[in-house]
Scaffold this motif. Structure first.
Motif, PDB file in Angstrom:
ATOM      1  N   PHE A 195       0.843  -1.194   0.000  1.00  0.00           N
ATOM      2  CA  PHE A 195       0.000   0.000   0.000  1.00  0.00           C
ATOM      3  C   PHE A 195       0.886   1.255   0.000  1.00  0.00           C
ATOM      4  CE2 PHE A 195       0.665  -1.050   4.479  1.00  0.00           C
ATOM      5  CZ  PHE A 195       0.947   0.173   5.056  1.00  0.00           C
ATOM      6  N   ALA A 196       0.426   2.287  -0.702  1.00  0.00           N
ATOM      7  CA  ALA A 196       1.247   3.487  -0.823  1.00  0.00           C
ATOM      8  C   ALA A 196       0.984   4.445   0.330  1.00  0.00           C
ATOM      9  CB  ALA A 196       0.966   4.160  -2.156  1.00  0.00           C
ATOM     10  N   GLU A 197      -0.268   4.895   0.474  1.00  0.00           N
ATOM     11  CA  GLU A 197      -0.546   5.907   1.497  1.00  0.00           C
ATOM     12  C   GLU A 197      -1.230   5.323   2.732  1.00  0.00           C
ATOM     13  OE1 GLU A 197      -2.518   9.092  -0.488  1.00  0.00           O
ATOM     14  OE2 GLU A 197      -0.728   9.453  -1.713  1.00  0.00           O
ATOM     15  N   VAL A 198      -2.389   4.708   2.509  1.00  0.00           N
ATOM     16  CA  VAL A 198      -3.098   4.123   3.654  1.00  0.00           C
ATOM     17  C   VAL A 198      -3.370   2.645   3.368  1.00  0.00           C
ATOM     18  CG1 VAL A 198      -4.161   6.292   4.410  1.00  0.00           C
ATOM     19  CG2 VAL A 198      -5.378   4.833   2.800  1.00  0.00           C
ATOM     20  N   PRO A 199      -3.480   1.829   4.425  1.00  0.00           N
ATOM     21  CA  PRO A 199      -3.754   0.399   4.228  1.00  0.00           C
ATOM     22  C   PRO A 199      -5.142   0.155   3.604  1.00  0.00           C
ATOM     23  CG  PRO A 199      -3.246   0.907   6.543  1.00  0.00           C
ATOM     24  CD  PRO A 199      -3.339   2.199   5.830  1.00  0.00           C
ATOM     25  N   ALA A 200      -5.374  -1.079   3.185  1.00  0.00           N
ATOM     26  CA  ALA A 200      -6.654  -1.466   2.577  1.00  0.00           C
ATOM     27  C   ALA A 200      -7.833  -1.011   3.444  1.00  0.00           C
ATOM     28  CB  ALA A 200      -6.682  -2.974   2.379  1.00  0.00           C
ATOM     29  N   LYS A 201      -8.938  -0.684   2.738  1.00  0.00           N
ATOM     30  CA  LYS A 201     -10.119  -0.088   3.377  1.00  0.00           C
ATOM     31  C   LYS A 201     -11.051  -1.163   3.955  1.00  0.00           C
ATOM     32  CE  LYS A 201     -11.371   3.150   0.368  1.00  0.00           C
ATOM     33  NZ  LYS A 201     -12.222   3.642  -0.747  1.00  0.00           N
ATOM     34  N   PRO A 202     -11.203  -1.248   5.280  1.00  0.00           N
ATOM     35  CA  PRO A 202     -12.068  -2.270   5.853  1.00  0.00           C
ATOM     36  C   PRO A 202     -13.553  -1.883   5.784  1.00  0.00           C
ATOM     37  CG  PRO A 202     -11.097  -0.982   7.598  1.00  0.00           C
ATOM     38  CD  PRO A 202     -10.584  -0.395   6.317  1.00  0.00           C
ATOM     39  N   VAL A 203     -14.408  -2.861   5.601  1.00  0.00           N
ATOM     40  CA  VAL A 203     -15.858  -2.625   5.580  1.00  0.00           C
ATOM     41  C   VAL A 203     -16.476  -3.060   6.907  1.00  0.00           C
ATOM     42  CG1 VAL A 203     -18.045  -3.140   4.435  1.00  0.00           C
ATOM     43  CG2 VAL A 203     -15.927  -3.041   3.095  1.00  0.00           C
ATOM     44  N   ASN A 204     -16.152  -4.273   7.306  1.00  0.00           N
ATOM     45  CA  ASN A 204     -16.646  -4.751   8.601  1.00  0.00           C
ATOM     46  C   ASN A 204     -15.852  -5.962   9.078  1.00  0.00           C
ATOM     47  OD1 ASN A 204     -17.756  -6.821   7.037  1.00  0.00           O
ATOM     48  ND2 ASN A 204     -19.763  -5.863   6.982  1.00  0.00           N
ATOM     49  N   LEU A 205     -16.167  -6.383  10.287  1.00  0.00           N
ATOM     50  CA  LEU A 205     -15.413  -7.483  10.885  1.00  0.00           C
ATOM     51  C   LEU A 205     -16.268  -8.227  11.903  1.00  0.00           C
ATOM     52  CD1 LEU A 205     -14.286  -6.670  14.099  1.00  0.00           C
ATOM     53  CD2 LEU A 205     -13.527  -4.783  12.667  1.00  0.00           C
ATOM     54  N   THR A 206     -15.888  -9.471  12.115  1.00  0.00           N
ATOM     55  CA  THR A 206     -16.452 -10.282  13.197  1.00  0.00           C
ATOM     56  C   THR A 206     -15.280 -10.947  13.897  1.00  0.00           C
ATOM     57  OG1 THR A 206     -18.279 -10.810  11.744  1.00  0.00           O
ATOM     58  CG2 THR A 206     -18.123 -12.089  13.742  1.00  0.00           C
ATOM     59  N   VAL A 207     -15.220 -10.827  15.206  1.00  0.00           N
ATOM     60  CA  VAL A 207     -14.130 -11.464  15.957  1.00  0.00           C
ATOM     61  C   VAL A 207     -14.718 -12.379  17.018  1.00  0.00           C
ATOM     62  CG1 VAL A 207     -12.131 -11.103  17.458  1.00  0.00           C
ATOM     63  CG2 VAL A 207     -12.573  -9.505  15.626  1.00  0.00           C
ATOM     64  N   ASP A 208     -14.131 -13.559  17.114  1.00  0.00           N
ATOM     65  CA  ASP A 208     -14.514 -14.541  18.106  1.00  0.00           C
ATOM     66  C   ASP A 208     -13.341 -14.639  19.097  1.00  0.00           C
ATOM     67  OD1 ASP A 208     -15.914 -16.535  19.271  1.00  0.00           O
ATOM     68  OD2 ASP A 208     -15.657 -18.012  17.667  1.00  0.00           O
ATOM     69  N   TYR A 209     -13.595 -14.312  20.369  1.00  0.00           N
ATOM     70  CA  TYR A 209     -12.520 -14.366  21.363  1.00  0.00           C
ATOM     71  C   TYR A 209     -12.511 -15.730  22.036  1.00  0.00           C
ATOM     72  CZ  TYR A 209     -12.072  -9.367  20.691  1.00  0.00           C
ATOM     73  OH  TYR A 209     -11.866  -8.136  20.143  1.00  0.00           O
ATOM     74  N   LEU A 210     -11.384 -16.432  21.919  1.00  0.00           N
ATOM     75  CA  LEU A 210     -11.330 -17.821  22.352  1.00  0.00           C
ATOM     76  C   LEU A 210     -10.583 -18.037  23.670  1.00  0.00           C
ATOM     77  CD1 LEU A 210     -10.561 -19.092  18.756  1.00  0.00           C
ATOM     78  CD2 LEU A 210     -12.760 -19.257  19.933  1.00  0.00           C
ATOM     79  N   ARG A 211      -9.556 -17.243  23.896  1.00  0.00           N
ATOM     80  CA  ARG A 211      -8.758 -17.361  25.130  1.00  0.00           C
ATOM     81  C   ARG A 211      -8.243 -15.980  25.502  1.00  0.00           C
ATOM     82  NH1 ARG A 211      -7.393 -21.756  22.292  1.00  0.00           N
ATOM     83  NH2 ARG A 211      -7.492 -23.736  23.367  1.00  0.00           N
TER      84      ARG A 211
END
Lengths: 140, 160
Positions: A78-94
């Motif tokens: 990436f040149a200026e800013v990192p890839a553009k995120p739309v959304n996320l889901t995170v599962d916390y396991l430990r």
């Protein structure tokens, strides 16, 4: 196939990473990268703590680190800013305790407009994941 | 359901702001409103949380971290007798580019609690632009109930 993507220069990728203020705040290094994958290691800092009594990583720092790793897997040079995120889901396991945190991001699908990325994060062993995440990025 | 008293609110604010180390301290959060129905928190602009060299565009991750923190606060206030809580999962939509140097405002609440689980939702916008949300999130938390609630344990001896 784009040959330049196969011989990704880690030094260049890490130089890009070090230009992003929030990536410096997270303090991680890219250890490996190819056209569909990125491996990173984050150094534990007291500013990463979510639970001061037990000295556990803040869940939001884990999610941020996985998002950063996913963005690098999608677009390492990436040149200026990192890839553009739309959304996320995170599962916390430990819980994640004081010490280094590792992440591996795999681009599951990269279309013309959207990329889906699956990320795993662990500390002592990959078989004992701390968190798992799914991230979407907009490529246009 | 009992409202949070002024005294309890002051205690919560003190505990929240005086943690000494960790991300919450770094985010310099300021509780603007707190009740069992929800909380409203302000995060001042911080260039460390940006992704561009000009430092005007916030990284999504810090918004995710902000939601996670404020969900914790909302549960801590709304649910009696929690001894510990752990985030089970978190889902965040980034609704528009977070480009501004304005303070960030987050509102969050616990919309359902069972003996073991709390469910949360929250929204984020730049101060003065509530109509233009930049992120929205939901999460679930695993609760451990104890004889002494988290609130009771943390505020015990606070009067001394």
């Amino acid at each position: 196939m784009d040959r330049s993507r196969l011989v990704m220069d880690l030094q260049t990728v890490n130089a890009n990473v070090s230009r992003v203020p929030f990536f410096r705040f997270l303090n991680f290094e890219v250890q490996g990268v190819d056209s569909l994958r990125a491996n990173t290691e984050m150094t534990f800092e007291s500013r990463h703590i979510g639970n001061p009594v037990m000295e556990l990583y803040h869940g939001g720092i884990i999610a941020s680190f996985m998002e950063a790793t996913a963005a690098i897997a999608v677009h390492p040079e990436f040149a200026e800013v990192p890839a553009k995120p739309v959304n996320l889901t995170v599962d916390y396991l430990r819980p994640a305790t004081r010490g280094p945190l590792f992440a591996c991001a795999n681009v599951t699908r990269k279309g013309k407009r959207i990329a889906s990325v699956s990320v795993m994060s662990w500390q002592t062993a990959r078989e004992k994941p701390v968190a798992e995440g799914l991230y979407h990025f907009l490529l246009v | 359901m009992a409202e949070v008293t002024k005294q309890e609110m002051a205690q919560i604010a003190r505990l929240w702001n005086a943690r000494g180390k960790g991300l919450i301290t770094h985010m310099a959060l300021d509780i603007e409103d707190v009740s069992r129905d929800g909380v409203r928190v302000r995060m001042p602009f911080n260039p460390d949380f940006c992704i561009d060299e000009d430092q005007t565009l916030l990284h999504g991750g810090i918004l995710t971290a902000l939601l996670d923190s404020v969900f914790g606060l909302a549960n801590f206030v709304a649910i009696e007798g929690i001894s510990t809580m752990a985030t089970l999962d978190l889902r965040v939509d980034y609704l528009r580019a977070a480009r501004s140097r304005a303070d960030v405002i987050v509102r969050a609440h616990c919309f359902r609690q069972t003996r073991h689980i709390a469910f949360n939702a929250g929204s984020i916008w730049f101060d003065g632009h509530e109509e233009a949300e930049i992120a929205r999130g939901t999460a679930s938390f695993a609760l451990t109930r104890g004889e002494t609630g988290l609130f009771g344990a943390m505020t015990e001896g606070d009067a001394s």
